[in-house]
Scaffold this active site. Structure first.
Site, PDB file in Angstrom:
ATOM      1  N   PHE A  65       0.824  -1.223   0.000  1.00 44.16           N
ATOM      2  CA  PHE A  65       0.000   0.000   0.000  1.00 44.16           C
ATOM      3  C   PHE A  65       0.861   1.277   0.000  1.00 44.16           C
ATOM      4  O   PHE A  65       0.850   2.050  -0.973  1.00 44.16           O
ATOM      5  CB  PHE A  65      -0.936  -0.073   1.224  1.00 44.16           C
ATOM      6  CG  PHE A  65      -1.540   1.220   1.654  1.00 44.16           C
ATOM      7  CD1 PHE A  65      -2.191   2.055   0.751  1.00 44.16           C
ATOM      8  CD2 PHE A  65      -1.497   1.603   2.992  1.00 44.16           C
ATOM      9  CE1 PHE A  65      -2.774   3.254   1.170  1.00 44.16           C
ATOM     10  CE2 PHE A  65      -2.069   2.796   3.415  1.00 44.16           C
ATOM     11  CZ  PHE A  65      -2.706   3.628   2.515  1.00 44.16           C
ATOM     12  N   ILE A  66       1.635   1.488   1.048  1.00 45.97           N
ATOM     13  CA  ILE A  66       2.358   2.765   1.142  1.00 45.97           C
ATOM     14  C   ILE A  66       3.519   2.789   0.145  1.00 45.97           C
ATOM     15  O   ILE A  66       3.781   3.808  -0.506  1.00 45.97           O
ATOM     16  CB  ILE A  66       2.873   3.027   2.580  1.00 45.97           C
ATOM     17  CG1 ILE A  66       1.721   2.915   3.582  1.00 45.97           C
ATOM     18  CG2 ILE A  66       3.503   4.423   2.668  1.00 45.97           C
ATOM     19  CD1 ILE A  66       2.127   3.075   5.031  1.00 45.97           C
ATOM     20  N   ASP A  75      12.694 -12.089  -1.211  1.00 48.90           N
ATOM     21  CA  ASP A  75      12.379 -11.972   0.217  1.00 48.90           C
ATOM     22  C   ASP A  75      13.500 -11.162   0.867  1.00 48.90           C
ATOM     23  O   ASP A  75      14.683 -11.467   0.639  1.00 48.90           O
ATOM     24  CB  ASP A  75      12.331 -13.402   0.788  1.00 48.90           C
ATOM     25  CG  ASP A  75      11.833 -13.452   2.215  1.00 48.90           C
ATOM     26  OD1 ASP A  75      12.028 -12.471   2.962  1.00 48.90           O
ATOM     27  OD2 ASP A  75      11.255 -14.494   2.580  1.00 48.90           O
ATOM     28  N   ALA A  87       7.304  -5.173   5.219  1.00 43.73           N
ATOM     29  CA  ALA A  87       6.975  -5.661   6.557  1.00 43.73           C
ATOM     30  C   ALA A  87       5.659  -6.409   6.488  1.00 43.73           C
ATOM     31  O   ALA A  87       4.886  -6.254   5.548  1.00 43.73           O
ATOM     32  CB  ALA A  87       6.835  -4.482   7.525  1.00 43.73           C
ATOM     33  N   THR A 143       6.326   2.863  12.650  1.00 39.70           N
ATOM     34  CA  THR A 143       4.943   3.163  13.036  1.00 39.70           C
ATOM     35  C   THR A 143       4.862   3.836  14.399  1.00 39.70           C
ATOM     36  O   THR A 143       5.753   3.638  15.244  1.00 39.70           O
ATOM     37  CB  THR A 143       4.155   1.835  13.071  1.00 39.70           C
ATOM     38  OG1 THR A 143       2.884   2.058  13.662  1.00 39.70           O
ATOM     39  CG2 THR A 143       4.865   0.766  13.899  1.00 39.70           C
ATOM     40  N   ASP A 144       3.764   4.564  14.618  1.00 41.71           N
ATOM     41  CA  ASP A 144       3.541   5.152  15.950  1.00 41.71           C
ATOM     42  C   ASP A 144       3.155   4.098  16.977  1.00 41.71           C
ATOM     43  O   ASP A 144       3.170   4.363  18.185  1.00 41.71           O
ATOM     44  CB  ASP A 144       2.468   6.257  15.880  1.00 41.71           C
ATOM     45  CG  ASP A 144       1.109   5.775  15.388  1.00 41.71           C
ATOM     46  OD1 ASP A 144       0.972   4.586  15.029  1.00 41.71           O
ATOM     47  OD2 ASP A 144       0.167   6.591  15.360  1.00 41.71           O
ATOM     48  N   GLU A 145       2.809   2.874  16.515  1.00 44.78           N
ATOM     49  CA  GLU A 145       2.361   1.839  17.461  1.00 44.78           C
ATOM     50  C   GLU A 145       3.464   1.408  18.423  1.00 44.78           C
ATOM     51  O   GLU A 145       3.182   0.805  19.451  1.00 44.78           O
ATOM     52  CB  GLU A 145       1.830   0.612  16.708  1.00 44.78           C
ATOM     53  CG  GLU A 145       0.653   0.954  15.838  1.00 44.78           C
ATOM     54  CD  GLU A 145      -0.250  -0.237  15.502  1.00 44.78           C
ATOM     55  OE1 GLU A 145      -0.086  -1.307  16.096  1.00 44.78           O
ATOM     56  OE2 GLU A 145      -1.111  -0.058  14.634  1.00 44.78           O
ATOM     57  N   PRO A 168     -17.889  -4.437  10.788  1.00 38.26           N
ATOM     58  CA  PRO A 168     -17.492  -4.872  12.135  1.00 38.26           C
ATOM     59  C   PRO A 168     -16.772  -3.781  12.925  1.00 38.26           C
ATOM     60  O   PRO A 168     -15.785  -3.225  12.461  1.00 38.26           O
ATOM     61  CB  PRO A 168     -16.537  -6.053  11.858  1.00 38.26           C
ATOM     62  CG  PRO A 168     -16.057  -5.852  10.462  1.00 38.26           C
ATOM     63  CD  PRO A 168     -17.059  -5.025   9.727  1.00 38.26           C
ATOM     64  N   ASN A 190     -12.986   5.256  15.883  1.00 39.78           N
ATOM     65  CA  ASN A 190     -13.322   4.369  14.760  1.00 39.78           C
ATOM     66  C   ASN A 190     -14.786   4.529  14.333  1.00 39.78           C
ATOM     67  O   ASN A 190     -15.099   4.528  13.136  1.00 39.78           O
ATOM     68  CB  ASN A 190     -13.062   2.909  15.150  1.00 39.78           C
ATOM     69  CG  ASN A 190     -11.592   2.665  15.407  1.00 39.78           C
ATOM     70  OD1 ASN A 190     -10.734   3.367  14.859  1.00 39.78           O
ATOM     71  ND2 ASN A 190     -11.277   1.690  16.255  1.00 39.78           N
ATOM     72  N   GLY A 193      -5.739  -6.937  23.418  1.00 37.19           N
ATOM     73  CA  GLY A 193      -4.688  -5.941  23.687  1.00 37.19           C
ATOM     74  C   GLY A 193      -4.863  -4.656  22.890  1.00 37.19           C
ATOM     75  O   GLY A 193      -3.886  -3.960  22.610  1.00 37.19           O
ATOM     76  N   HIS A 194      -6.087  -4.335  22.542  1.00 46.49           N
ATOM     77  CA  HIS A 194      -6.400  -3.216  21.645  1.00 46.49           C
ATOM     78  C   HIS A 194      -5.929  -1.867  22.220  1.00 46.49           C
ATOM     79  O   HIS A 194      -6.452  -1.410  23.236  1.00 46.49           O
ATOM     80  CB  HIS A 194      -7.915  -3.187  21.434  1.00 46.49           C
ATOM     81  CG  HIS A 194      -8.371  -2.415  20.262  1.00 46.49           C
ATOM     82  ND1 HIS A 194      -9.681  -2.381  19.855  1.00 46.49           N
ATOM     83  CD2 HIS A 194      -7.700  -1.636  19.382  1.00 46.49           C
ATOM     84  CE1 HIS A 194      -9.802  -1.624  18.789  1.00 46.49           C
ATOM     85  NE2 HIS A 194      -8.601  -1.150  18.488  1.00 46.49           N
TER      86      HIS A 194
END
Ligand code: NAD
Ligand code: DAU
Length: 360
Positions: free
Chosen positions: A12-13, A61, A85, A136-138, A217, A261, A299-300
């Protein structure tokens, strides 16, 4: 001519970044895109640039050090932009191993290959060689609902196997910068949305399901907050950090656009209603009645929010596309690329390329 090695450019990015770079630099640069073509890699994303003379695709790979070293041996690489990734949190909860392999060991392979190609006998590096690690910010964990932001100095506190693997890869890049003065940068970005996003992620999933009258969902109470950034703004930020940022520094990239969300879902439904022409049968399918609360993600993380102050001050980058415009551009793109979505959701895009690579 400057040569870029982009990893994960069929995702995607990465594919948006390649489009951005050719639009900006045209024939002034050369791009080599190395991608394993996992379920998330789709060469359809690059169809309109694949015949360019200054573009090459290599199916490999990033964990395969021989294949990666061969690319460095055969080309004078000036820039590495490392996107490749495993990227989906829910998949990491079900199957963490591949996240550690690709995200951690794959990054190590990329670092070693670039280091060995770029290092001079005295331990310094050839001039003007740069490695950018896209993260990522995660990695910073989760913020309280009522305040605070992620800064470059925020301690790492990853919670999912995905974010733990990205945090580990960031640490490896940091260790190469600290130990060897390896010429690199790290960017930590918030949630992206836009064209070519795989419909396992919230925004394309909601657009696709709503248009077919399928359930939407919502995990948990739907009040988790993400900071959404239009993907082309991210692409631009990566390029600006690599060209204008200080080496060895980390830059946070974010949209100044926090939304729950459930708010995102309502905006998508309203925008679809607005954009679908009268008489289009999909107009009757798009409805709030499709919203379905489901079991929460394990663990959201509750809230992510980036403070992109450093990149603004040092590099001059800021998010240019407001969410209202970005979501319309995204929906318009999905309207115009129904076949892309059909091929992705049916898996046909993979069958086509598998066949193509078998015959080569
Ligand atoms: P994606 O899943 O859409 O694409 C990943 C790409 O990497 C695919 O083309 C896939 O085939 C390729 N790939 C996977 N494993 C590989 C391997 N072992 N060798 C070679 N190629 C491999 O991901 P994305 O959303 O485009 O994310 C790209 C990068 O940006 C990731 O590093 C991700 O952590 C980071 N990021 C993503 C977001 C976001 O919102 N999507 C936000 C911040 C950072
Ligand atoms: O913050 C950056 C990260 O953003 C990137 O590093 C990741 O690669 C990218 O996948 C994304 O992670 P998220 O987990 O935030 O994105 P996702 O689209 O999976 O989910 C966004 C939010 O929506 C999250 O709170 C979970 C929720 N969600 C998601 C899906 C797929 C739902 O409520 N329902 C869903 O069906």
């Amino acid at each position: 001519m400057r040569t870029y090695l982009v990893t994960g450019g069929a995702g995607f990015i990465g594919s948006n970044y390649i489009h951005y770079m050719f639009k900006k630099y045209d024939n002034e640069i050369r791009i080599i895109n190395v991608d394993k073509l996992t379920y998330a890699g789709n060469l359809e994303n690059l169809k309109d640039i694949e015949d360019r003379e200054n573009y090459t695709f290599v199916k490999a790979d990033i964990c395969d050090s021989e294949a990666i070293m061969k690319i460095f041996d055969e080309n004078d690489i000036d820039r590495v932009v490392h996107f490749a990734a495993e990227s989906h949190v829910d998949r990491s909860i079900r199957n963490p191993e591949v996240f550690v392999k690709t995200n951690v060991l794959g990054t190590l392979v990329m670092l070693n290959a670039a280091k060995s190609a770029w290092e001079l006998p005295d331990g310094t590096f050839k001039p003007d060689k740069k490695f950018l690690h896209v993260s990522t910010d995660e990695v910073y964990g989760s913020l309280e609902e009522d305040g605070g932001f992620f800064y470059e100095t925020t301690p790492y506190d990853p919670h999912s196997p995905y974010s733990a693997s990205k945090a580990s890869s960031d640490m490896l890049v940091k260790s190469y910068m600290d130990t060897y003065k390896f010429p690199a940068n790290i960017t930590n970005c918030s949630n992206n949305y836009g064209p070519y996003q795989f419909p396992e992620k919230l925004i394309p999933l909601i657009i696709n399901n709503a248009l077919q009258g399928k359930k939407l969902p919502v995990y948990g109470d739907g009040k988790n907050v993400r900071d959404w950034l239009y993907v082309m703004d991210h692409a631009k930020g990566i390029d600006m950090v690599q060209e204008k940022g200080r080496l060895f520094e980390t830059y946070n990239i974010g949209g100044h656009n926090e939304k729950q969300n459930i708010q995102i879902i309502h905006i998508i439904l309203d925008t679809l209603q607005e954009m679908l022409p009268e008489g289009d049968p999909r107009k009757e399918l798009v409805s709030e009645n499709l919203i379905t609360y489901v079991e929460d993600r394990k663990g959201h993380d509750r809230r992510y929010a980036i403070a992109p102050d450093k990149i603004k001050e040092e590099v001059g980058w800021y998010p240019e596309t407001c969410f209202e415009d970005g979501i319309r551009l995204t929906i318009q793109w999905f309207f115009e690329h129904e076949d892309w979505m059909k091929n992705v959701t049916s898996g046909d895009y993979q069958k086509y390329y598998e066949a193509m690579y078998k015959t080569k």
